[in-house]
Design a protein around this motif. Structure first.
Motif, PDB file in Angstrom:
ATOM      1  N   ALA A   4      42.179 100.233   8.906  1.00 35.30           N
ATOM      2  CA  ALA A   4      43.140  99.094   9.453  1.00 35.30           C
ATOM      3  C   ALA A   4      42.815  99.395  10.998  1.00 35.30           C
ATOM      4  O   ALA A   4      42.826 100.619  11.493  1.00 35.30           O
ATOM      5  CB  ALA A   4      44.766  99.438   9.398  1.00 35.30           C
ATOM      6  N   ILE A   5      42.495  98.255  11.721  1.00 37.52           N
ATOM      7  CA  ILE A   5      42.156  98.338  13.003  1.00 37.52           C
ATOM      8  C   ILE A   5      43.585  98.427  14.078  1.00 37.52           C
ATOM      9  O   ILE A   5      43.367  98.941  15.040  1.00 37.52           O
ATOM     10  CB  ILE A   5      41.390  97.038  13.638  1.00 37.52           C
ATOM     11  N   GLU A   6      44.527  97.969  13.625  1.00 36.26           N
ATOM     12  CA  GLU A   6      45.834  97.962  14.419  1.00 36.26           C
ATOM     13  C   GLU A   6      46.377  99.346  15.015  1.00 36.26           C
ATOM     14  O   GLU A   6      46.704  99.461  16.058  1.00 36.26           O
ATOM     15  CB  GLU A   6      46.958  97.319  13.876  1.00 36.26           C
ATOM     16  N   PRO A   7      46.382 100.332  13.983  1.00 41.81           N
ATOM     17  CA  PRO A   7      46.641 101.560  14.322  1.00 41.81           C
ATOM     18  C   PRO A   7      45.832 102.388  15.683  1.00 41.81           C
ATOM     19  O   PRO A   7      46.153 102.614  16.448  1.00 41.81           O
ATOM     20  CB  PRO A   7      46.599 102.643  13.085  1.00 41.81           C
ATOM     21  N   ILE A   8      44.564 102.094  15.367  1.00 43.73           N
ATOM     22  CA  ILE A   8      43.566 102.712  16.239  1.00 43.73           C
ATOM     23  C   ILE A   8      43.896 101.941  17.641  1.00 43.73           C
ATOM     24  O   ILE A   8      43.836 102.355  18.667  1.00 43.73           O
ATOM     25  CB  ILE A   8      42.065 102.358  16.044  1.00 43.73           C
ATOM     26  N   SER A  10      46.461 100.588  18.870  1.00 44.12           N
ATOM     27  CA  SER A  10      47.779 100.842  19.405  1.00 44.12           C
ATOM     28  C   SER A  10      47.588 102.488  20.137  1.00 44.12           C
ATOM     29  O   SER A  10      48.123 102.373  21.254  1.00 44.12           O
ATOM     30  CB  SER A  10      48.826 100.965  18.258  1.00 44.12           C
ATOM     31  N   LEU A  11      46.767 103.068  19.618  1.00 45.43           N
ATOM     32  CA  LEU A  11      46.712 104.450  20.048  1.00 45.43           C
ATOM     33  C   LEU A  11      45.500 104.402  21.187  1.00 45.43           C
ATOM     34  O   LEU A  11      46.031 104.950  22.376  1.00 45.43           O
ATOM     35  CB  LEU A  11      45.835 105.437  19.009  1.00 45.43           C
ATOM     36  N   VAL A  12      44.721 103.563  21.347  1.00 47.32           N
ATOM     37  CA  VAL A  12      43.880 103.369  22.498  1.00 47.32           C
ATOM     38  C   VAL A  12      44.633 102.725  23.607  1.00 47.32           C
ATOM     39  O   VAL A  12      44.756 103.434  24.718  1.00 47.32           O
ATOM     40  CB  VAL A  12      42.640 102.439  22.175  1.00 47.32           C
ATOM     41  N   MET A  13      45.636 101.714  23.238  1.00 46.62           N
ATOM     42  CA  MET A  13      46.166 101.122  24.224  1.00 46.62           C
ATOM     43  C   MET A  13      47.372 102.172  24.900  1.00 46.62           C
ATOM     44  O   MET A  13      47.393 102.044  26.100  1.00 46.62           O
ATOM     45  CB  MET A  13      47.046  99.752  23.689  1.00 46.62           C
ATOM     46  N   GLY A  14      47.945 102.811  23.976  1.00 48.72           N
ATOM     47  CA  GLY A  14      48.935 103.748  24.444  1.00 48.72           C
ATOM     48  C   GLY A  14      48.601 104.714  25.373  1.00 48.72           C
ATOM     49  O   GLY A  14      49.219 105.068  26.551  1.00 48.72           O
ATOM     50  N   ILE A  15      47.273 105.377  25.105  1.00 49.16           N
ATOM     51  CA  ILE A  15      46.738 106.343  25.863  1.00 49.16           C
ATOM     52  C   ILE A  15      46.148 105.832  27.137  1.00 49.16           C
ATOM     53  O   ILE A  15      46.552 106.344  28.330  1.00 49.16           O
ATOM     54  CB  ILE A  15      45.177 106.809  25.051  1.00 49.16           C
ATOM     55  N   PRO A  44      44.053  88.188   9.337  1.00 44.33           N
ATOM     56  CA  PRO A  44      45.140  89.147   9.438  1.00 44.33           C
ATOM     57  C   PRO A  44      44.623  90.603   9.759  1.00 44.33           C
ATOM     58  O   PRO A  44      43.839  90.926   8.913  1.00 44.33           O
ATOM     59  CB  PRO A  44      46.165  88.820   8.852  1.00 44.33           C
ATOM     60  N   LEU A  45      45.063  91.343  10.576  1.00 43.72           N
ATOM     61  CA  LEU A  45      44.781  92.661  10.576  1.00 43.72           C
ATOM     62  C   LEU A  45      45.369  93.454   9.651  1.00 43.72           C
ATOM     63  O   LEU A  45      46.634  93.211   9.000  1.00 43.72           O
ATOM     64  CB  LEU A  45      45.226  93.415  11.878  1.00 43.72           C
ATOM     65  N   LYS A  46      44.882  94.374   8.745  1.00 40.30           N
ATOM     66  CA  LYS A  46      45.506  95.227   7.899  1.00 40.30           C
ATOM     67  C   LYS A  46      46.577  96.353   8.305  1.00 40.30           C
ATOM     68  O   LYS A  46      46.272  97.080   9.330  1.00 40.30           O
ATOM     69  CB  LYS A  46      44.296  96.314   7.212  1.00 40.30           C
ATOM     70  N   LEU A  47      47.479  95.921   7.840  1.00 40.02           N
ATOM     71  CA  LEU A  47      48.977  96.888   8.669  1.00 40.02           C
ATOM     72  C   LEU A  47      49.027  97.851   7.503  1.00 40.02           C
ATOM     73  O   LEU A  47      50.174  98.804   7.807  1.00 40.02           O
ATOM     74  CB  LEU A  47      50.124  95.855   8.654  1.00 40.02           C
ATOM     75  N   GLY A  48      48.533  98.290   6.599  1.00 35.22           N
ATOM     76  CA  GLY A  48      48.662  99.559   5.713  1.00 35.22           C
ATOM     77  C   GLY A  48      48.008  99.235   4.764  1.00 35.22           C
ATOM     78  O   GLY A  48      47.081  98.272   4.293  1.00 35.22           O
ATOM     79  N   HIS A  49      48.509  99.989   3.500  1.00 38.23           N
ATOM     80  CA  HIS A  49      48.147  99.851   2.372  1.00 38.23           C
ATOM     81  C   HIS A  49      48.808  99.040   1.215  1.00 38.23           C
ATOM     82  O   HIS A  49      49.521  99.537   0.625  1.00 38.23           O
ATOM     83  CB  HIS A  49      47.805 101.384   1.661  1.00 38.23           C
TER      84      HIS A  49
END
Length: 50
Positions: A4-8, A10-15, A44-49
């Motif tokens: 999933a691309i959204e968690p990655i 989100s981490l980059v944006m947060g940092i 749509p981005l994959k939000l999980g499994h």
């Protein structure tokens, strides 16, 4: 490789926000534009499994 691309994203944006807080508006705007474009393209981005 399936991830999933959204968690990655989100981490980059947060940092980046922690490192450069004055650019928060730009980061949020870029994120929203990217989500809007992907949504319009019916990708749509994959939000999980689910």
């Amino acid at each position: 490789m399936n991830f999933a691309i959204e968690p990655i994203l989100s981490l980059v944006m947060g940092i980046l926000i922690l490192m450069i807080p004055r650019f928060l508006n730009y980061f949020v705007a870029i994120y929203l534009i990217a989500m809007g474009v992907l949504g319009l393209m019916h990708m749509p981005l994959k939000l999980g499994h689910f």
